[in-house]
Design a protein around this motif. Structure first.
Motif, PDB file in Angstrom:
ATOM      1  N   PHE A 148       0.810  -1.218   0.000  1.00  0.00           N
ATOM      2  CA  PHE A 148       0.000   0.000   0.000  1.00  0.00           C
ATOM      3  C   PHE A 148       0.842   1.266   0.000  1.00  0.00           C
ATOM      4  CE2 PHE A 148      -3.424  -2.868   1.621  1.00  0.00           C
ATOM      5  CZ  PHE A 148      -4.201  -2.743   0.481  1.00  0.00           C
ATOM      6  N   ILE A 149       2.078   1.173   0.426  1.00  0.00           N
ATOM      7  CA  ILE A 149       2.942   2.354   0.334  1.00  0.00           C
ATOM      8  C   ILE A 149       3.629   2.386  -1.024  1.00  0.00           C
ATOM      9  CG2 ILE A 149       4.972   3.527   1.237  1.00  0.00           C
ATOM     10  CD1 ILE A 149       4.336   2.412   3.955  1.00  0.00           C
ATOM     11  N   ALA A 150       4.253   1.266  -1.399  1.00  0.00           N
ATOM     12  CA  ALA A 150       5.179   1.303  -2.529  1.00  0.00           C
ATOM     13  C   ALA A 150       4.471   1.397  -3.882  1.00  0.00           C
ATOM     14  CB  ALA A 150       6.077   0.071  -2.497  1.00  0.00           C
ATOM     15  N   VAL A 151       3.328   0.703  -4.042  1.00  0.00           N
ATOM     16  CA  VAL A 151       2.711   0.721  -5.367  1.00  0.00           C
ATOM     17  C   VAL A 151       2.168   2.116  -5.727  1.00  0.00           C
ATOM     18  CG1 VAL A 151       0.870  -0.250  -6.793  1.00  0.00           C
ATOM     19  CG2 VAL A 151       2.300  -1.753  -5.436  1.00  0.00           C
ATOM     20  N   PRO A 152       1.343   2.740  -4.859  1.00  0.00           N
ATOM     21  CA  PRO A 152       0.884   4.082  -5.238  1.00  0.00           C
ATOM     22  C   PRO A 152       2.036   5.080  -5.387  1.00  0.00           C
ATOM     23  CG  PRO A 152      -0.374   3.240  -3.383  1.00  0.00           C
ATOM     24  CD  PRO A 152       0.773   2.307  -3.585  1.00  0.00           C
ATOM     25  N   LEU A 153       2.979   5.024  -4.446  1.00  0.00           N
ATOM     26  CA  LEU A 153       4.111   5.954  -4.516  1.00  0.00           C
ATOM     27  C   LEU A 153       4.903   5.722  -5.805  1.00  0.00           C
ATOM     28  CD1 LEU A 153       5.300   8.148  -2.715  1.00  0.00           C
ATOM     29  CD2 LEU A 153       6.866   6.458  -1.783  1.00  0.00           C
ATOM     30  N   GLY A 154       5.109   4.434  -6.122  1.00  0.00           N
ATOM     31  CA  GLY A 154       5.840   4.091  -7.345  1.00  0.00           C
ATOM     32  C   GLY A 154       5.129   4.621  -8.579  1.00  0.00           C
ATOM     33  N   ILE A 155       3.802   4.538  -8.584  1.00  0.00           N
ATOM     34  CA  ILE A 155       3.054   5.035  -9.740  1.00  0.00           C
ATOM     35  C   ILE A 155       3.247   6.540  -9.888  1.00  0.00           C
ATOM     36  CG2 ILE A 155       0.734   5.396 -10.661  1.00  0.00           C
ATOM     37  CD1 ILE A 155      -0.012   2.686  -9.362  1.00  0.00           C
ATOM     38  N   PHE A 156       3.142   7.265  -8.764  1.00  0.00           N
ATOM     39  CA  PHE A 156       3.324   8.720  -8.840  1.00  0.00           C
ATOM     40  C   PHE A 156       4.727   9.075  -9.315  1.00  0.00           C
ATOM     41  CE2 PHE A 156      -0.220   8.875  -5.619  1.00  0.00           C
ATOM     42  CZ  PHE A 156      -1.133   9.392  -6.525  1.00  0.00           C
ATOM     43  N   ILE A 157       5.717   8.382  -8.740  1.00  0.00           N
ATOM     44  CA  ILE A 157       7.099   8.685  -9.110  1.00  0.00           C
ATOM     45  C   ILE A 157       7.342   8.367 -10.584  1.00  0.00           C
ATOM     46  CG2 ILE A 157       9.501   8.014  -8.724  1.00  0.00           C
ATOM     47  CD1 ILE A 157       8.844   7.638  -5.813  1.00  0.00           C
ATOM     48  N   GLY A 158       6.757   7.229 -11.027  1.00  0.00           N
ATOM     49  CA  GLY A 158       6.960   6.839 -12.413  1.00  0.00           C
ATOM     50  C   GLY A 158       6.305   7.793 -13.391  1.00  0.00           C
ATOM     51  N   LEU A 159       5.164   8.362 -12.986  1.00  0.00           N
ATOM     52  CA  LEU A 159       4.434   9.236 -13.901  1.00  0.00           C
ATOM     53  C   LEU A 159       5.059  10.614 -14.001  1.00  0.00           C
ATOM     54  CD1 LEU A 159       0.724   8.389 -13.076  1.00  0.00           C
ATOM     55  CD2 LEU A 159       1.939   7.910 -15.187  1.00  0.00           C
ATOM     56  N   SER A 160       5.650  11.089 -12.887  1.00  0.00           N
ATOM     57  CA  SER A 160       6.119  12.471 -12.903  1.00  0.00           C
ATOM     58  C   SER A 160       7.625  12.538 -12.710  1.00  0.00           C
ATOM     59  CB  SER A 160       5.408  13.254 -11.791  1.00  0.00           C
ATOM     60  OG  SER A 160       6.280  14.160 -11.202  1.00  0.00           O
TER      61      SER A 160
ATOM     62  N   MET B  60       9.924  -2.868   1.133  1.00  0.00           N
ATOM     63  CA  MET B  60       9.102  -2.242   0.096  1.00  0.00           C
ATOM     64  C   MET B  60       9.899  -1.683  -1.084  1.00  0.00           C
ATOM     65  SD  MET B  60       7.969   1.358   1.649  1.00  0.00           S
ATOM     66  CE  MET B  60       9.002   2.781   1.448  1.00  0.00           C
ATOM     67  N   TRP B  61      11.216  -1.611  -0.958  1.00  0.00           N
ATOM     68  CA  TRP B  61      11.994  -0.862  -1.958  1.00  0.00           C
ATOM     69  C   TRP B  61      11.967  -1.499  -3.333  1.00  0.00           C
ATOM     70  CZ3 TRP B  61      12.660   3.738  -0.214  1.00  0.00           C
ATOM     71  CH2 TRP B  61      12.625   3.915   1.176  1.00  0.00           C
ATOM     72  N   ALA B  62      12.000  -2.816  -3.355  1.00  0.00           N
ATOM     73  CA  ALA B  62      11.991  -3.489  -4.664  1.00  0.00           C
ATOM     74  C   ALA B  62      10.708  -3.159  -5.414  1.00  0.00           C
ATOM     75  CB  ALA B  62      12.115  -4.992  -4.478  1.00  0.00           C
ATOM     76  N   THR B  63       9.576  -3.179  -4.691  1.00  0.00           N
ATOM     77  CA  THR B  63       8.307  -2.859  -5.338  1.00  0.00           C
ATOM     78  C   THR B  63       8.279  -1.400  -5.781  1.00  0.00           C
ATOM     79  OG1 THR B  63       7.218  -4.472  -3.953  1.00  0.00           O
ATOM     80  CG2 THR B  63       5.816  -2.894  -5.035  1.00  0.00           C
ATOM     81  N   LEU B  64       8.773  -0.524  -4.924  1.00  0.00           N
ATOM     82  CA  LEU B  64       8.771   0.904  -5.251  1.00  0.00           C
ATOM     83  C   LEU B  64       9.559   1.158  -6.534  1.00  0.00           C
ATOM     84  CD1 LEU B  64       8.038   3.757  -4.373  1.00  0.00           C
ATOM     85  CD2 LEU B  64      10.106   3.822  -3.022  1.00  0.00           C
ATOM     86  N   VAL B  65      10.771   0.631  -6.578  1.00  0.00           N
ATOM     87  CA  VAL B  65      11.633   0.876  -7.742  1.00  0.00           C
ATOM     88  C   VAL B  65      11.039   0.227  -8.987  1.00  0.00           C
ATOM     89  CG1 VAL B  65      13.898   0.409  -8.710  1.00  0.00           C
ATOM     90  CG2 VAL B  65      13.698   1.140  -6.349  1.00  0.00           C
ATOM     91  N   ASN B  66      10.560  -1.015  -8.850  1.00  0.00           N
ATOM     92  CA  ASN B  66      10.007  -1.699 -10.019  1.00  0.00           C
ATOM     93  C   ASN B  66       8.741  -1.028 -10.542  1.00  0.00           C
ATOM     94  OD1 ASN B  66      12.006  -3.611  -9.948  1.00  0.00           O
ATOM     95  ND2 ASN B  66      10.594  -5.291 -10.294  1.00  0.00           N
ATOM     96  N   THR B  67       7.887  -0.577  -9.619  1.00  0.00           N
ATOM     97  CA  THR B  67       6.662   0.084 -10.066  1.00  0.00           C
ATOM     98  C   THR B  67       7.000   1.368 -10.798  1.00  0.00           C
ATOM     99  OG1 THR B  67       5.566  -0.790  -8.119  1.00  0.00           O
ATOM    100  CG2 THR B  67       4.427   0.930  -9.310  1.00  0.00           C
ATOM    101  N   ALA B  68       7.894   2.161 -10.212  1.00  0.00           N
ATOM    102  CA  ALA B  68       8.264   3.422 -10.849  1.00  0.00           C
ATOM    103  C   ALA B  68       8.860   3.160 -12.225  1.00  0.00           C
ATOM    104  CB  ALA B  68       9.264   4.170  -9.982  1.00  0.00           C
ATOM    105  N   MET B  69       9.682   2.147 -12.301  1.00  0.00           N
ATOM    106  CA  MET B  69      10.324   1.814 -13.568  1.00  0.00           C
ATOM    107  C   MET B  69       9.286   1.330 -14.589  1.00  0.00           C
ATOM    108  SD  MET B  69      13.581   0.185 -14.592  1.00  0.00           S
ATOM    109  CE  MET B  69      13.918  -1.349 -15.387  1.00  0.00           C
ATOM    110  N   GLY B  70       8.378   0.434 -14.133  1.00  0.00           N
ATOM    111  CA  GLY B  70       7.354  -0.091 -15.043  1.00  0.00           C
ATOM    112  C   GLY B  70       6.478   1.024 -15.581  1.00  0.00           C
TER     113      GLY B  70
END
Lengths: 368, 282
Positions: free
Chosen positions: A177-189, A244-254
């Motif tokens: 719940f932290i990493a996926v939404p945060l990753g999406i925001f980071i990846g988009l902007s 959570m870091w792996a998910t955060l980085v991967n989500t942002a990258m994806g």
């Protein structure tokens, strides 16, 4: 036919493909060319497992001898011949008080495993008896507005496994719940990305122990005045933050590397921002997000032991630590039992995630 | 006033020293209902030209006018069929088309959307595959889904960027006919980008060669005055077809030779003879 198909699918999904071959062996469907397959998928792993146990057994035996000789030698030097002879006899008789303390053999570990199960049965029976005994009293207490009396005996090994699983899943959900939404925001902007980049780079390599201490400092103050046991809260938050870091980085990258073609389609169809994110960007980054989640879950399970140990949360980590401190003659064997349980559960969790990952990926080749 | 007008288009990529001019001085007019083909070598800037027309890119200078209005961004009025299908792989055939229908007609009911999608999928005869994922389809079928998706938005003009480039010859011919059929029904304006001269002649009213980039620009146009519907086998015997075909190919060949002669650097080969292994071991 349908049932066998399902079995084949399930076993290959779980990475246990040899089951299908094994089934063919028993149903007599085995062709000659299948023999090679059988050899590779079943006989070779089985042989390597047996070899592993053999080496372990021999290694444990020689370590045992080294330790025993050293003990006798020491007794001879310090206390004389009589004491040394007594010790030799004692070791040979299998008396538990004078056994050398070293790596346990496979059979000792197996015995400990069974004794842990027996222990679990005893504790469960005890618990059930306690519940029965206090049922009437508790009903009265609840009616009178008081807290019910709960069983406060020590947890069994199986209880501790479940406690660990709870901690890991709570931590995993927190990470999700932290990493996926945060990753999406980071990846988009790209702006958010540069704002968060230093943060990710610095906190990603921080050790689980430090995360625990950090969480402890904060949670301790937040829960000030509360008498509840905060070890579970502290340990699951630490596990979550640590993994959570792996998910955060991967989500942002994806999210930031969606295929240009898909983006062009979204532009040509004139999809709105919301539609673009949910219909194009997210589905196309799902495989990478799930790869991240898979890593997160395995990291969570790995750091859990250290964190439970520090947080004194009654799970497998604490079990290992207490057995080590305990120093009973079967403590070492119990630690090895815990090691195998941890390993097997870790493997099953990984397979579970792989199955989910295969299921959400639109391109099967993407799943690793 | 032409339906689509390109006036003095220049397009450059990069900045400063690394700036390269991909397209220079492109002028093009397409009338309503016309089928125009642009033929060019690979890497001559065809896709850049397409993206300028459909609004994915903006020209560095010059203007693109569609129905007299300058193009700023993409629009549902110009349907695009991409070279590499660009279907969303996690959506079924129907969902892929539905996505376009929903965007083009946002205020309809679900049943209407579904009916429209089914209609266009039927138009490219993919009804049996309606619930399949793109990976379960052949290349030709995928491109037909892309055609259905582009048409389902009821565009006034349809832009095709080498739509059949990745297909085998048989599927290609088949799809050419299907596209022509659909085009013939309501005579939408169409722009086809291709590297196949025969395909251009078979499908288009006019062929315009794109001289290869950098600094790609349009060459003189060739009118194709063959009657429709055209027949491939008959066409091959027609004098007018042969003449046009030869003229275009000659023109493209000349450009190719021109480019070759521009390369001035000469490479001297070393004077070597291969070693005689055969006799050595005899």
């Amino acid at each position: 036919m349908k049932a066998s198909l399902t079995l084949g699918k399930v076993s290959s999904f779980l990475g246990l493909g040899f089951f299908t071959t094994l089934k063919d062996l028993f149903t007599g469907k085995l062709e000659k060319e299948d023999f090679k397959n059988l050899l590779r998928k079943f006989i070779v792993p089985l042989a390597s497992i047996l070899l592993f146990f053999l080496l372990w057994h021999l290694g444990a035996k020689s370590l045992y001898n080294i330790e025993a000789e050293y003990k006798i030698e020491k007794a001879l030097q310090d206390q004389g011949q009589a004491a040394a002879d007594a010790l030799t006899a004692c070791i040979a008789s299998g008396e538990s008080s004078c056994q050398p303390n070293t790596l346990p053999s496979p059979s000792q570990v197996w015995d400990s495993f069974q004794s842990l199960l027996r222990d679990h049965n005893i504790i469960s029976a005890d618990k059930a008896a306690f519940v029965e005994k206090t049922a009437a009293l508790n009903a009265k207490r609840v009616a009178a507005g008081k807290d019910a009396i709960v069983y406060t005996g020590r947890p069994s090994f199986v209880d501790q496994i479940f406690r660990s699983l709870q901690t890991v899943f709570a931590g995993f959900l927190l990470a999700l719940f932290i990493a996926v939404p945060l990753g999406i925001f980071i990846g988009l902007s790209p702006t958010l990305k540069s704002a968060f980049n230093w943060f990710i780079q610095i906190f990603k390599p921080v050790s689980p122990v430090v995360w625990y201490l950090l969480v402890f400092m904060i949670v301790k103050t937040l829960l000030i005045g509360s008498t509840d046991d905060s070890s579970f809260t502290i340990s699951f938050i630490s596990v979550g933050l640590c993994s959570m870091w792996a998910t955060l980085v991967n989500t942002a990258m994806g999210v930031s590397t969606v295929d240009k073609d898909y983006i062009n389609v979204a532009k040509v169809l004139k999809l709105g921002t919301f539609q673009k994110i949910f219909k194009v960007v997210l589905p196309s980054s799902l495989p990478l997000i799930f790869t991240g989640l898979k890593i997160t879950l395995s990291v969570a399970w790995m750091v859990l032991i250290a964190i439970e140990l520090l947080a004194q949360s009654p799970g497998l980590g604490l079990f290992v630590w207490e057995e080590f401190q305990n120093g009973a003659n079967d403590s070492n064997a119990k630690i090895i039992v815990a090691m195998f349980v941890i390993g097997i559960i870790g493997f099953l969790l990984d397979r579970l995630m792989l199955t989910i990952q295969n299921w959400v990926s639109f391109d099967k080749q993407d799943a690793i | 006033m032409a339906y689509l007008e390109l006036n003095n288009i220049y397009k450059t990529y990069g900045q400063g020293d690394s700036e390269t001019e991909v397209l220079s001085n492109i002028n093009l007019k397409i009338e309503e209902g016309e089928f125009v083909a642009i033929v060019g070598f690979t890497g001559s800037g065809k896709t850049t030209l397409v993206n300028l027309i459909n609004g994915l890119l903006k020209p560095t200078s010059g203007e693109v006018l569609f129905k007299g209005q300058p193009v700023s961004g993409t629009s549902h009025e110009r349907g695009v069929i991409f070279q590499n299908y660009s279907l969303l792989p996690w959506l079924t055939v129907e969902q892929n088309v539905l996505m376009a229908v929903k965007e083009a007609f946002p205020k309809r009911e679900k049943a209407v959307w579904k009916r429209k999608a089914a209609h266009y999928i039927d138009m490219v005869s993919l009804t049996p595959a309606i619930n399949k994922l793109p990976k379960e389809l052949s290349g030709g079928m995928r491109q037909r889904v892309a055609v259905a998706r582009a048409l389902s938005m009821k565009p006034d003009m349809i832009i095709m960027d080498e739509p059949l480039g990745a297909l085998d010859a048989l599927t290609r011919g088949n799809l050419q006919d299907q596209i022509l059929n659909i085009w013939g029904k309501d005579k939408r304006t169409a722009l086809l980008i291709t590297n196949d001269v025969d395909e251009g002649i078979y499908m288009a009213d006019r062929i315009i060669p794109l001289r290869p980039g950098p600094n790609a620009t349009l060459g003189p146009e060739f009118k194709i005055d063959l009657d429709r519907p055209r027949d491939k086998t008959e066409m091959n015997d027609s004098e007018s077809f042969k003449k046009t075909r030869n003229a275009i190919i000659e023109y493209l060949m000349d450009i190719g030779n021109e480019r070759k002669s521009e390369a001035k650097e000469e490479f001297i080969l070393p004077d070597l003879t291969p070693k005689d292994f055969v006799n050595q071991f005899r």
